[in-house]
Design a protein around this motif. Structure first.
Motif, PDB file in Angstrom:
ATOM      1  N   ARG A  68       0.702  -1.159   0.046  1.00 54.35           N
ATOM      2  CA  ARG A  68       0.073   0.042  -0.068  1.00 54.35           C
ATOM      3  C   ARG A  68       1.134   1.500   0.042  1.00 54.35           C
ATOM      4  O   ARG A  68       0.343   2.364   0.217  1.00 54.35           O
ATOM      5  N   LYS A  69       2.291   1.066  -0.152  1.00 54.48           N
ATOM      6  CA  LYS A  69       3.055   2.516  -0.088  1.00 54.48           C
ATOM      7  C   LYS A  69       4.168   2.308  -1.200  1.00 54.48           C
ATOM      8  O   LYS A  69       4.755   3.502  -1.476  1.00 54.48           O
ATOM      9  N   ILE A  70       4.320   1.488  -1.887  1.00 55.16           N
ATOM     10  CA  ILE A  70       5.344   1.325  -2.990  1.00 55.16           C
ATOM     11  C   ILE A  70       4.710   1.211  -4.017  1.00 55.16           C
ATOM     12  O   ILE A  70       4.252   0.403  -4.553  1.00 55.16           O
ATOM     13  N   PHE A  71       4.878   2.189  -4.814  1.00 56.87           N
ATOM     14  CA  PHE A  71       4.427   2.553  -6.313  1.00 56.87           C
ATOM     15  C   PHE A  71       5.452   1.755  -7.165  1.00 56.87           C
ATOM     16  O   PHE A  71       6.538   2.171  -7.187  1.00 56.87           O
ATOM     17  N   PHE A  72       4.890   1.136  -8.368  1.00 59.99           N
ATOM     18  CA  PHE A  72       5.814   0.778  -9.376  1.00 59.99           C
ATOM     19  C   PHE A  72       5.452   0.490 -10.529  1.00 59.99           C
ATOM     20  O   PHE A  72       4.120   0.357 -10.875  1.00 59.99           O
ATOM     21  N   ALA A  73       6.243   0.548 -11.522  1.00 60.59           N
ATOM     22  CA  ALA A  73       5.935   0.245 -12.978  1.00 60.59           C
ATOM     23  C   ALA A  73       6.703  -0.932 -13.481  1.00 60.59           C
ATOM     24  O   ALA A  73       8.045  -1.122 -13.145  1.00 60.59           O
ATOM     25  N   PHE A  74       5.933  -1.876 -13.922  1.00 58.78           N
ATOM     26  CA  PHE A  74       6.649  -3.201 -14.380  1.00 58.78           C
ATOM     27  C   PHE A  74       6.336  -3.506 -15.930  1.00 58.78           C
ATOM     28  O   PHE A  74       5.219  -3.216 -16.401  1.00 58.78           O
ATOM     29  N   ASP A  75       7.606  -3.897 -16.570  1.00 63.84           N
ATOM     30  CA  ASP A  75       7.134  -4.394 -18.023  1.00 63.84           C
ATOM     31  C   ASP A  75       7.128  -5.812 -18.055  1.00 63.84           C
ATOM     32  O   ASP A  75       8.153  -6.543 -17.664  1.00 63.84           O
ATOM     33  N   PRO A  76       5.673  -6.336 -18.295  1.00 63.19           N
ATOM     34  CA  PRO A  76       5.628  -7.619 -18.374  1.00 63.19           C
ATOM     35  C   PRO A  76       6.322  -8.560 -19.529  1.00 63.19           C
ATOM     36  O   PRO A  76       6.393  -9.804 -19.437  1.00 63.19           O
ATOM     37  N   VAL A  77       6.673  -7.715 -20.402  1.00 66.48           N
ATOM     38  CA  VAL A  77       7.338  -8.539 -21.606  1.00 66.48           C
ATOM     39  C   VAL A  77       8.767  -8.959 -21.282  1.00 66.48           C
ATOM     40  O   VAL A  77       9.061 -10.016 -21.383  1.00 66.48           O
ATOM     41  N   ARG A  78       9.449  -7.957 -20.759  1.00 65.23           N
ATOM     42  CA  ARG A  78      10.929  -8.247 -20.265  1.00 65.23           C
ATOM     43  C   ARG A  78      10.787  -8.769 -18.905  1.00 65.23           C
ATOM     44  O   ARG A  78      12.009  -9.188 -18.633  1.00 65.23           O
ATOM     45  N   LYS A  79       9.709  -8.715 -18.234  1.00 68.14           N
ATOM     46  CA  LYS A  79       9.822  -9.100 -16.553  1.00 68.14           C
ATOM     47  C   LYS A  79      10.740  -8.228 -15.817  1.00 68.14           C
ATOM     48  O   LYS A  79      11.249  -8.968 -15.122  1.00 68.14           O
ATOM     49  N   LYS A  80      10.514  -6.783 -16.028  1.00 69.71           N
ATOM     50  CA  LYS A  80      11.485  -6.414 -15.331  1.00 69.71           C
ATOM     51  C   LYS A  80      10.835  -5.008 -14.742  1.00 69.71           C
ATOM     52  O   LYS A  80       9.959  -4.440 -15.419  1.00 69.71           O
TER      53      LYS A  80
END
Length: 184
Positions: A83-95
């Motif tokens: 509930r406090k760490i915002f993230f962006a994830f690339d599901p193609v590169r799994k990164k």
């Protein structure tokens, strides 16, 4: 069975990817009266057709819960952990392509079963429901912009309908005019 995906984990959040796969986020929390056995939460990719786990990883070490996930129009998955760490994830590169602890700036996100922290408008704008108000993701920079304070702590969210963002505070339904938010 939980052992068919990740033993001793429960799925907390899911988002459909473009290629007939799901990206899931787990929690280590046990059900009512249960005993926590997993050490940290993970993201995983499940192939829907084969029903096989394709990939999994604790992309944010030490995290106990991937609270909510949302896919952007360009395929980036945004999420919150604990509930406090915002993230962006690339599901193609799994990164992981971005992460930030935003609690000191914005507080924590709303929380209920199925919190619906992210609210996406038909034009692809992604809003975030925090306990204290509403923000928007700048999808070019992965930054967060605060838009409006809430009159009380936001419990549950969120849906976009008729140009408004709807959410719950206790037993009451509230909404904000998204057009007004975007003009400020």
């Amino acid at each position: 069975e939980h052992t068919d995906i990740l033993p001793n984990h429960s799925t907390m959040s899911l988002v459909a990817l473009r290629d007939y796969r799901l990206l899931g986020g787990t929690t280590t929390a046990a059900g009512t009266g249960g005993e926590r056995k997993a050490i940290q939460a993970e993201l995983y990719i499940l192939d829907i057709a084969s029903r096989k786990l394709e990939w999994h990883e604790a992309v944010l070490p030490g995290v106990q819960e991937y609270s909510d996930l949302c896919i952007s129009p360009d395929g980036v998955v945004y999420g919150f952990a604990d509930r406090k760490i915002f993230f962006a994830f690339d599901p193609v590169r799994k990164k992981l392509i971005h992460s930030a602890d935003v609690e000191s700036q914005f507080g924590r996100t709303n929380a209920q079963q199925g919190p619906r922290t992210f609210v996406q408008s038909p034009d692809g704008t992604i809003y975030i429901l925090f306990d204290a108000g509403i923000a928007r993701i700048d999808q070019a920079t992965h930054g967060i912009e605060w838009l409006a304070d809430s009159p009380d702590r936001i419990w549950s969210g969120g849906v976009f309908y008729g140009g408004r963002i709807y959410f719950g505070i206790g037993s009451h339904l509230y909404s904000y005019d998204a057009g007004r938010l975007n003009r400020q």
